[in-house]
Every structure is written in structure tokens, then in C-alpha cells.
Design a protein around this motif. Structure first.
Motif, PDB file in Angstrom:
ATOM      1  N   VAL A  44       0.834  -1.198   0.000  1.00 29.18           N
ATOM      2  CA  VAL A  44       0.000   0.000   0.000  1.00 29.18           C
ATOM      3  C   VAL A  44       0.872   1.251   0.000  1.00 29.18           C
ATOM      4  O   VAL A  44       0.573   2.237  -0.690  1.00 29.18           O
ATOM      5  CB  VAL A  44      -0.967  -0.015   1.207  1.00 29.18           C
ATOM      6  CG1 VAL A  44      -1.663   1.313   1.379  1.00 29.18           C
ATOM      7  CG2 VAL A  44      -1.993  -1.120   1.034  1.00 29.18           C
ATOM      8  N   THR A  45       1.970   1.203   0.728  1.00 33.84           N
ATOM      9  CA  THR A  45       2.885   2.348   0.745  1.00 33.84           C
ATOM     10  C   THR A  45       3.545   2.527  -0.620  1.00 33.84           C
ATOM     11  O   THR A  45       3.707   3.660  -1.091  1.00 33.84           O
ATOM     12  CB  THR A  45       3.935   2.175   1.858  1.00 33.84           C
ATOM     13  OG1 THR A  45       3.241   2.048   3.111  1.00 33.84           O
ATOM     14  CG2 THR A  45       4.882   3.352   1.926  1.00 33.84           C
ATOM     15  N   THR A  48       1.073   4.246  -2.734  1.00 34.30           N
ATOM     16  CA  THR A  48       0.974   5.671  -2.373  1.00 34.30           C
ATOM     17  C   THR A  48       2.175   6.447  -2.897  1.00 34.30           C
ATOM     18  O   THR A  48       2.028   7.590  -3.345  1.00 34.30           O
ATOM     19  CB  THR A  48       0.845   5.835  -0.845  1.00 34.30           C
ATOM     20  OG1 THR A  48      -0.330   5.145  -0.414  1.00 34.30           O
ATOM     21  CG2 THR A  48       0.738   7.290  -0.445  1.00 34.30           C
ATOM     22  N   SER A  52       1.693   9.388  -5.375  1.00 33.47           N
ATOM     23  CA  SER A  52       2.137  10.731  -4.981  1.00 33.47           C
ATOM     24  C   SER A  52       3.019  11.364  -6.049  1.00 33.47           C
ATOM     25  O   SER A  52       2.921  12.570  -6.304  1.00 33.47           O
ATOM     26  CB  SER A  52       2.908  10.665  -3.660  1.00 33.47           C
ATOM     27  OG  SER A  52       2.098  10.148  -2.645  1.00 33.47           O
ATOM     28  N   ASN A 136      -2.211  13.001   0.356  1.00 36.00           N
ATOM     29  CA  ASN A 136      -1.669  11.652   0.222  1.00 36.00           C
ATOM     30  C   ASN A 136      -1.640  10.902   1.552  1.00 36.00           C
ATOM     31  O   ASN A 136      -1.844   9.689   1.584  1.00 36.00           O
ATOM     32  CB  ASN A 136      -0.271  11.694  -0.417  1.00 36.00           C
ATOM     33  CG  ASN A 136      -0.377  11.877  -1.907  1.00 36.00           C
ATOM     34  OD1 ASN A 136      -1.085  11.158  -2.587  1.00 36.00           O
ATOM     35  ND2 ASN A 136       0.308  12.882  -2.427  1.00 36.00           N
ATOM     36  N   ILE A 137      -1.396  11.598   2.637  1.00 31.52           N
ATOM     37  CA  ILE A 137      -1.445  10.944   3.952  1.00 31.52           C
ATOM     38  C   ILE A 137      -2.884  10.507   4.239  1.00 31.52           C
ATOM     39  O   ILE A 137      -3.118   9.401   4.742  1.00 31.52           O
ATOM     40  CB  ILE A 137      -0.893  11.865   5.057  1.00 31.52           C
ATOM     41  CG1 ILE A 137       0.623  12.020   4.880  1.00 31.52           C
ATOM     42  CG2 ILE A 137      -1.206  11.292   6.448  1.00 31.52           C
ATOM     43  CD1 ILE A 137       1.254  13.052   5.804  1.00 31.52           C
ATOM     44  N   GLU A 140      -3.469   7.428   2.258  1.00 34.39           N
ATOM     45  CA  GLU A 140      -2.756   6.290   2.842  1.00 34.39           C
ATOM     46  C   GLU A 140      -3.508   5.733   4.051  1.00 34.39           C
ATOM     47  O   GLU A 140      -3.693   4.519   4.175  1.00 34.39           O
ATOM     48  CB  GLU A 140      -1.340   6.715   3.248  1.00 34.39           C
ATOM     49  CG  GLU A 140      -0.503   5.622   3.879  1.00 34.39           C
ATOM     50  CD  GLU A 140       0.069   4.616   2.893  1.00 34.39           C
ATOM     51  OE1 GLU A 140       0.833   3.747   3.327  1.00 34.39           O
ATOM     52  OE2 GLU A 140      -0.248   4.670   1.689  1.00 34.39           O
ATOM     53  N   GLN A 143      -6.556   3.901   2.823  1.00 35.82           N
ATOM     54  CA  GLN A 143      -6.179   2.612   2.227  1.00 35.82           C
ATOM     55  C   GLN A 143      -5.861   1.594   3.306  1.00 35.82           C
ATOM     56  O   GLN A 143      -6.250   0.429   3.193  1.00 35.82           O
ATOM     57  CB  GLN A 143      -4.965   2.782   1.303  1.00 35.82           C
ATOM     58  CG  GLN A 143      -5.285   3.489   0.040  1.00 35.82           C
ATOM     59  CD  GLN A 143      -4.076   3.733  -0.835  1.00 35.82           C
ATOM     60  OE1 GLN A 143      -4.250   3.828  -2.024  1.00 35.82           O
ATOM     61  NE2 GLN A 143      -2.887   3.847  -0.315  1.00 35.82           N
ATOM     62  N   ILE A 144      -5.158   2.018   4.326  1.00 34.78           N
ATOM     63  CA  ILE A 144      -4.805   1.088   5.408  1.00 34.78           C
ATOM     64  C   ILE A 144      -6.061   0.574   6.102  1.00 34.78           C
ATOM     65  O   ILE A 144      -6.167  -0.622   6.405  1.00 34.78           O
ATOM     66  CB  ILE A 144      -3.824   1.753   6.398  1.00 34.78           C
ATOM     67  CG1 ILE A 144      -2.457   1.934   5.723  1.00 34.78           C
ATOM     68  CG2 ILE A 144      -3.693   0.943   7.682  1.00 34.78           C
ATOM     69  CD1 ILE A 144      -1.468   2.785   6.493  1.00 34.78           C
TER      70      ILE A 144
END
Length: 193
Positions: A44-45, A48, A52, A136-137, A140, A143-144
Motif C-alpha cells: 500500500v505504501t 501511495t 504521490s 496523500n497521507i 494512505e 487505504q490502510i
């Protein structure tokens, strides 16, 4: 951090109207269970990070790709990821590098999909760094949350429901592929009209 843009990022990912993004996260997570959460967090990161990069490049007008092409490519990325899960030979995820590549590369494509939306929100702001980072945070974190729900649900189905992991992966990936394939066909129809 800019709370407004964090909230916009969060809301964008957990919004059912953005189900293409949710479908991609499902396809990416379909082969994992809750015990694999670290691997999925890396994926997932990676998504992102890719997301980004192109989001920033597009918002800054460094790259420009027509929205119709991106809207077609997004469901294609979902189909490829789901198909990869379906064709997987082993029950346990073995090749994290390939999944990492999918997540990073397809994140680049998905980031372009958000760019017009974010450009209209940013307008003529002098500094784009803070809003982009906050957005974006927010994405994220959203998504988590989605990934954890998928992993928890999959773990319950496999462990408590006594369903074979490979069968569950096949079901979840096939359903995701089917939904994304309909989106691909709609995109092709849009090009032909």
C-alpha cells in the motif's frame, strides 16, 4: 499537516463513488490474510509513493495525459492485478517483488486519475507541498483502513469459515476482475463513441 486536504484524501478513498480505487486495493490485498499485514502495508505504501509522484507531477503541470486514457487504464490495472492473483500457482504469496512493482507502477497511473480533481481544489495556491502531502497521507490512512478490513474479513472466511485460502483468493480476485472488466468495456465504448 493541512486537515482539510487530509480529510479530502481520506474521504476520497473511503467513498463508494471511488470504487475503482477500492477495487484496486481489494485486488492488491486478495492474496493476503491478517497475519500478512506487514507485507500489505509495504504494498500500500508503494502504491501511495507511485500515486504521490504522478499526482505531484500532474498538479505541477510537468506531465499531462488526457483523462479519458487514465480513466481507461485504471480498470486495466485492476484487471491485471486480479488476473495475476487468479493465475497464481501457490496458495501463499511468494513473489512480493512482483506485487510491489504492480503497486508502485499502477500507483503512478492512479495518481494521474486524481490530478484534475486536486488541481481544481488547489486553484492558485502558492505552496502545493503541504496540501499534496496532507492529501496523500489521508489517502494512505484510508487505504490502510480498507486493507485491514479486507485482511480481517479474509482471515475470518478462511479460518472460521474453513474455506481454502486459494478458493477465497480465486473468488475475491474473480469478482474484482469482473467488476473492473465491466469498467474496461465501458472505457472502450467511450473511445468508440
Amino acid at each position: 499537516m493541512d486537515a482539510l486536504y487530509f480529510e479530502l484524501g481520506w474521504q476520497h478513498i473511503v467513498n463508494w463513488a471511488a470504487y475503482d480505487h477500492i477495487l484496486f486495493v481489494i485486488a492488491l490485498s486478495a492474496i493476503y490474510l491478517l497475519k500478512d499485514w506487514r507485507k500489505v502495508l509495504i504494498l500500500v505504501t508503494a502504491f501511495t509513493i507511485g500515486h504521490s509522484i504522478t499526482l505531484a507531477l500532474s498538479v505541477l503541470n510537468i506531465i499531462r495525459i488526457p483523462g479519458e486514457i487514465i480513466e481507461f487504464l485504471i480498470p486495466v490495472t485492476i484487471c491485471i492485478t486480479a488476473l495475476s492473483n487468479i493465475l497464481r500457482k501457490t496458495e501463499q504469496p511468494q513473489n512480493l517483488q512482483l506485487n510491489y512493482f504492480y503497486a508502485l507502477f499502477f500507483g503512478l497511473i492512479h495518481g494521474l486519475g486524481f490530478s484534475n480533481y486536486l488541481k481544481s481544489l488547489l486553484g492558485t495556491q502558492a505552496s502545493l507541498v503541504q496540501p499534496l502531502l496532507s492529501f496523500n497521507i489521508g489517502l494512505e490512512v484510508g487505504q490502510i483502513v480498507i486493507v485491514l478490513c479486507i485482511l480481517l474479513f479474509s482471515s475470518v472466511i478462511v479460518k472460521v469459515g474453513n474455506i481454502k485460502r486459494k478458493d477465497w483468493t480465486m473468488f475475491l480476485s474473480s469478482a474484482t476482475f469482473g467488476a473492473a472488466f465491466i469498467m474496461v468495456l465501458e472505457g472502450v465504448r467511450g473511445f468508440l463513441e
